[in-house]
Design a protein around this motif. Sequence first.
Motif, PDB file in Angstrom:
ATOM      1  N   GLU A  56      41.133  45.814  33.071  1.00  0.00           N
ATOM      2  CA  GLU A  56      40.399  44.696  33.646  1.00  0.00           C
ATOM      3  C   GLU A  56      41.155  44.130  34.831  1.00  0.00           C
ATOM      4  OE1 GLU A  56      39.723  41.858  30.561  1.00  0.00           O
ATOM      5  OE2 GLU A  56      38.801  43.373  29.263  1.00  0.00           O
ATOM      6  N   ARG A  57      40.380  43.703  35.854  1.00  0.00           N
ATOM      7  CA  ARG A  57      41.006  43.103  37.020  1.00  0.00           C
ATOM      8  C   ARG A  57      41.466  41.687  36.733  1.00  0.00           C
ATOM      9  NH1 ARG A  57      40.145  44.670  42.362  1.00  0.00           N
ATOM     10  NH2 ARG A  57      39.418  46.796  42.542  1.00  0.00           N
ATOM     11  N   CYS A  58      40.726  40.975  35.877  1.00  0.00           N
ATOM     12  CA  CYS A  58      41.007  39.565  35.653  1.00  0.00           C
ATOM     13  C   CYS A  58      42.380  39.378  35.028  1.00  0.00           C
ATOM     14  CB  CYS A  58      39.939  38.961  34.764  1.00  0.00           C
ATOM     15  SG  CYS A  58      40.274  37.249  34.375  1.00  0.00           S
ATOM     16  N   ILE A  59      43.167  38.429  35.601  1.00  0.00           N
ATOM     17  CA  ILE A  59      44.497  38.163  35.073  1.00  0.00           C
ATOM     18  C   ILE A  59      44.569  36.794  34.408  1.00  0.00           C
ATOM     19  CG2 ILE A  59      45.757  39.696  36.626  1.00  0.00           C
ATOM     20  CD1 ILE A  59      46.140  37.235  38.455  1.00  0.00           C
ATOM     21  N   GLY A  60      43.418  36.205  34.164  1.00  0.00           N
ATOM     22  CA  GLY A  60      43.395  34.942  33.433  1.00  0.00           C
ATOM     23  C   GLY A  60      44.067  33.796  34.148  1.00  0.00           C
ATOM     24  N   CYS A  61      44.008  33.765  35.487  1.00  0.00           N
ATOM     25  CA  CYS A  61      44.738  32.742  36.225  1.00  0.00           C
ATOM     26  C   CYS A  61      43.977  31.424  36.303  1.00  0.00           C
ATOM     27  CB  CYS A  61      45.047  33.244  37.629  1.00  0.00           C
ATOM     28  SG  CYS A  61      43.570  33.416  38.629  1.00  0.00           S
ATOM     29  N   ARG A  85      47.926  47.064  26.996  1.00  0.00           N
ATOM     30  CA  ARG A  85      47.611  46.204  28.127  1.00  0.00           C
ATOM     31  C   ARG A  85      46.120  46.129  28.367  1.00  0.00           C
ATOM     32  NH1 ARG A  85      50.918  44.277  31.458  1.00  0.00           N
ATOM     33  NH2 ARG A  85      53.143  44.589  31.146  1.00  0.00           N
ATOM     34  N   VAL A  86      45.620  44.900  28.598  1.00  0.00           N
ATOM     35  CA  VAL A  86      44.215  44.743  28.946  1.00  0.00           C
ATOM     36  C   VAL A  86      44.073  44.767  30.466  1.00  0.00           C
ATOM     37  CG1 VAL A  86      42.204  43.257  28.700  1.00  0.00           C
ATOM     38  CG2 VAL A  86      43.874  43.400  26.862  1.00  0.00           C
ATOM     39  N   SER A  87      45.027  44.118  31.145  1.00  0.00           N
ATOM     40  CA  SER A  87      45.008  44.121  32.607  1.00  0.00           C
ATOM     41  C   SER A  87      46.387  44.534  33.085  1.00  0.00           C
ATOM     42  CB  SER A  87      44.665  42.722  33.121  1.00  0.00           C
ATOM     43  OG  SER A  87      45.730  41.850  32.866  1.00  0.00           O
ATOM     44  N   PRO A  88      46.488  44.919  34.338  1.00  0.00           N
ATOM     45  CA  PRO A  88      47.789  45.403  34.818  1.00  0.00           C
ATOM     46  C   PRO A  88      48.855  44.314  34.872  1.00  0.00           C
ATOM     47  CG  PRO A  88      46.034  45.932  36.371  1.00  0.00           C
ATOM     48  CD  PRO A  88      45.449  45.047  35.358  1.00  0.00           C
ATOM     49  N   GLY A  89      48.462  43.044  35.024  1.00  0.00           N
ATOM     50  CA  GLY A  89      49.456  41.983  35.191  1.00  0.00           C
ATOM     51  C   GLY A  89      50.076  41.546  33.889  1.00  0.00           C
ATOM     52  N   GLU A  90      50.756  40.373  33.936  1.00  0.00           N
ATOM     53  CA  GLU A  90      51.370  39.855  32.724  1.00  0.00           C
ATOM     54  C   GLU A  90      50.337  39.317  31.759  1.00  0.00           C
ATOM     55  OE1 GLU A  90      54.318  36.859  33.416  1.00  0.00           O
ATOM     56  OE2 GLU A  90      55.364  38.199  34.818  1.00  0.00           O
ATOM     57  N   ARG A  91      49.284  38.656  32.384  1.00  0.00           N
ATOM     58  CA  ARG A  91      48.318  37.978  31.520  1.00  0.00           C
ATOM     59  C   ARG A  91      46.927  38.583  31.687  1.00  0.00           C
ATOM     60  NH1 ARG A  91      49.641  32.991  29.723  1.00  0.00           N
ATOM     61  NH2 ARG A  91      47.641  32.004  30.162  1.00  0.00           N
ATOM     62  N   HIS A  92      46.082  38.271  30.760  1.00  0.00           N
ATOM     63  CA  HIS A  92      44.674  38.661  30.891  1.00  0.00           C
ATOM     64  C   HIS A  92      43.819  37.524  30.329  1.00  0.00           C
ATOM     65  CE1 HIS A  92      45.271  39.531  26.630  1.00  0.00           C
ATOM     66  NE2 HIS A  92      43.949  39.505  26.507  1.00  0.00           N
ATOM     67  N   ALA A  93      42.534  37.647  30.506  1.00  0.00           N
ATOM     68  CA  ALA A  93      41.648  36.610  29.978  1.00  0.00           C
ATOM     69  C   ALA A  93      41.309  36.950  28.539  1.00  0.00           C
ATOM     70  CB  ALA A  93      40.373  36.523  30.816  1.00  0.00           C
ATOM     71  N   ALA A  94      41.793  36.120  27.612  1.00  0.00           N
ATOM     72  CA  ALA A  94      41.446  36.351  26.208  1.00  0.00           C
ATOM     73  C   ALA A  94      39.974  36.005  25.996  1.00  0.00           C
ATOM     74  CB  ALA A  94      42.312  35.489  25.311  1.00  0.00           C
ATOM     75  N   SER A  95      39.534  34.960  26.693  1.00  0.00           N
ATOM     76  CA  SER A  95      38.124  34.591  26.604  1.00  0.00           C
ATOM     77  C   SER A  95      37.675  34.175  27.993  1.00  0.00           C
ATOM     78  CB  SER A  95      37.962  33.429  25.608  1.00  0.00           C
ATOM     79  OG  SER A  95      36.926  32.591  26.014  1.00  0.00           O
ATOM     80  N   ALA A 117      38.156  40.065  40.724  1.00  0.00           N
ATOM     81  CA  ALA A 117      37.642  40.430  39.405  1.00  0.00           C
ATOM     82  C   ALA A 117      36.224  39.919  39.204  1.00  0.00           C
ATOM     83  CB  ALA A 117      38.539  39.857  38.320  1.00  0.00           C
ATOM     84  N   ILE A 118      35.978  38.660  39.567  1.00  0.00           N
ATOM     85  CA  ILE A 118      34.647  38.101  39.330  1.00  0.00           C
ATOM     86  C   ILE A 118      33.812  38.275  40.587  1.00  0.00           C
ATOM     87  CG2 ILE A 118      35.282  35.723  39.974  1.00  0.00           C
ATOM     88  CD1 ILE A 118      33.080  36.504  37.015  1.00  0.00           C
TER      89      ILE A 118
END
Lengths: 198, 198, 322
Positions: A56-61, A85-95, A117-118
Motif C-alpha cells: 500500500e502507498r498510504c503511510i498513515g501520516c 509489511r503493509v506499506s514500504p515505510g515505517e507506518r501504515h494505515a491500520a484503519s 496514495a489517495i
Amino acid sequence: MRKHLFNVGAILQGFGITFKYMFVKRPTIEYPSIKKQHAPRFHGLHELRRYADGKERCIGCELCSSACPANAITVIGAENAPDARVSPGERHAASYEIDELRCIFCGLCEEACPTDAIVLTPRFEMADYRRGAFVYSKDRLLVPSDAGVGTPPDERPNGIPADLGRVAEVKSTTNVDRGYSATHRGEVLKTERKGLAG
Amino acid sequence: MIPFWIIAVVLIVSALWTVTARKPIYSVVSLLLNFAALATTYLILHAEFLAVMQIIVYSGAILMLFVFVIALLNSGIAPIVLGRDRVPVAPAAAAALAAIAFVATAIAAAHAPAIVPIASHSPLGAVGRGNVFGSIGDFGQALFLSRLLPFEITALILMVAVVGVVLLAGDLTPYVPTRRRAEQSRRALREAILREGK
Amino acid sequence: MLIVLVKSAVLLAVVVTTFAYAMLFERKILGWMQLRPGPNRVGPWGLLQPAADAAKLILKEDLTPKTADPLIYRLAPFISLLTAFAVYAIIPFGANGDGSPWAIGNVNAGILFLMAISSIGVYGISLGGWASGSKFPLLGAVRGTAQMISYELSMSLSFVGVLMLAGTTSLTGIVNAQERVWFLIPQALGFIIYVITAVAETNRTPFDLVEAETELVGGFHTEYSGLRFGSFFIAEYVNMLTISCIATLLFLGGWNAPFGLTLLPGIGWFVLKVGAFMFFYMWLRATLPRFRYDRLMTFGWKVLLPLATLNLVATAAWVALH
Ligand code: SF4
Ligand code: SF4
C-alpha cells in the motif's frame, strides 16, 4: 381593443414556439443506459493506491485528514510489523475511512498526500439506502491487489487507467452501522484510538 | 311501476334527510339526491325536457350556490346544535294534516280513470317538433306561443329580482379602475409623507 | 339488456384505456415541447407507464384528514368519476348505414343531457374540496365552483347556436346536419367560445385555478391520496376526452369525412378528430401560463358572455331570415 388583438397574436406566436420545440433535438442524456464521459480528472469516489509490488502507498501520516475541509477522513496509523509489511515505510494505515456524505469532493486530500496514495476517481454512482454505507472503509477504498496498481495522479496521461473503476466491484464487508458511528468524532473513535495507542 | 316505487322511496327518504340532517352539507347532498330522483320521475312521465332542466337549473345552479355559501361560511363542518323543539308543534301538525290530505288525494287519483300522456316510442321521449307531451318542441311551442305573456312576466320578475339584489348587495360607489385607484392611493401616501417631513 | 351491458363494458374499457394513454401522451408531448423525452423508462417507449402509475396509486396509503367530513370526503371522488363516465352513455361514435348511431343510448335531448351531467360534475370538486377540512382545498373548491358556473353559461350559449342551425337536440341529428358544412364554419365564434370555456370547465391550464400548484399546493385534491386522488385524476382526463368528443360532434362534423374523403370509415375520422382536439389541449397546456383569478372572472363575464350572446343573436337572426 388593439392591445387585445396584439395579445392574440402573441398567444399564437407562443403556440408556434411550443410546436417548433417538439422537433428540436433534445439534449437529454438517457443516463442509466447512456453514460456521460466525464473529464479525466473529474472528482468522484476515492481510491487508495498500491505500489507495483502490491504494497500500500498510504503511510498513515494523516496529512489528508488534516487537509480535508469537511472532516471526512479518519486515519488511524500503526507501525508496520518488520516481517509482514503493509506499506514500504515505517507506518501504515491500520484503519482508513472516508465519509462520502461529508466529503465535498474538493480533492485537497489528493493534493496533500505525500505518497499519492489517495486519489479521486471519476466514479460517482454511490447511491445507497443506508447512511452507513457511505462510510467507505479501507477495504472498499483500496485497489484490490490483483487489480493492478493504478497510476498515481501525476502520471496520469490524458485518459484514466482502466483499473480506476475497479473499486466499485469490491463489496463492502464492514458493518455499515458501526462504520458510521466511528466517523462521528465522538467517544467511539476516542476509545478506539486510545486502545490502539496504549 | 317498480321503478316508480323505488324512486318514490328515494324521494321521500332524501327529502326527510334534507330537513333532519344536522350538518347543512348533508342537507345539500340529500337534496341533490332528491333532485336526481325527481328528474327520474319526470323521465318516467316522459317529460324529458323538464327532467333535464330540473338537473341543470336546480342541481347545477341553485344547489351549487348553497354549497358555495356553506363553503364560504365554513359552517358545514360543525353540526348545527338545536334543541328538541326544532320542529315547532303547530307547523308540524299542519304538515302532518297536509301529508294525510296528499295521501288521500293520491289514493283517490289512483282510482280515477288514468289520463295517460301520449306515449312516445323511445324510453326518453321523442323530441324535435313532434307534438308529444313533455318533448322539447312541445314545450317550446307552449312557452313561446300560447303562454308567451306569463313567460315574459316571469322573466321580468326575475329581472327585477336581479336588479334588487344588485341594489342591496352591490357596491354602488362609482367604479374606479384598479390602476387609477392604486395611483390615487400612492399619491395620497406621497402627500402624507411630505406632510410628515415638514 | 345484455347487449347494453356488453356495450357499456366495452365502452368503459375503451374510455379507460384512452384515459391511460392520453395521460402518457400528454406527458410525452409536454416533454417534447419542453425539450425532454418524457416518460420512457417503463416498457418500450414508456408504454407501460399507465400501468405502473395505476399500481402506484392503488398501493398508496389512503388518508383521511382528521378535520375532514368522512362521508362527503369519500363521496366526492365518486361523484366526479360517475359523472365523468355517465356522459358516455349517450355519445355516438359513428352511424350505421340506416342512420342509427353507434351509442349505448340514443337520447333525443342528447346535448341537454350532456349539460345536465356536466353540471353535476362540479359537485365532485366543490364537495371534495370543502369536505377535506383544510384551507387550500377549500380555496380550490370555491374557485372551481365559481369558475365552472361562470363558464358553463357561455358554453351553453355556444351550444345554442349549433342547436339552432341543426334544428335538433339529438347528437346524431346534429352530426347529420353537418354532412355538407361543418358547424365550425358558420359558428366560428361559437367554436372559439366553446374551446375556451371547455378548457375552463375541465380545469386545465391556463384555467387550472382549481389546482394551481404554485398557490394552492394541490387545490381541491390536496388532501386526497391513493385511489381517491386517482379518481379525480381519471375524471379530469375523461372529462377532457368528453369535451373533445363534444367538440367533434358539434363543430367538427362528427364522423363525417372532410371534403368527401371517404378513405377512412366514419369512426376513423371521429377518432382522428378527437385525437387532434386532445392534442390541442396538451399543446395549450405547454404554451399558456395560468390566468390570474380576477382576470379569469372578468374574461368569463365581460368578454365571453357578451360574445356568446352576440353569436346567439346573430345566429338567431340568420336562421330567422332564411
Ligand atoms: S475530497 Fe476534499 S472533502 Fe473529500 S475527503 Fe478529500 S479533502 Fe476531504
Ligand atoms: S492517504 Fe496519503 S496523506 Fe493520507 S494518510 Fe495515507 S499517506 Fe498520508
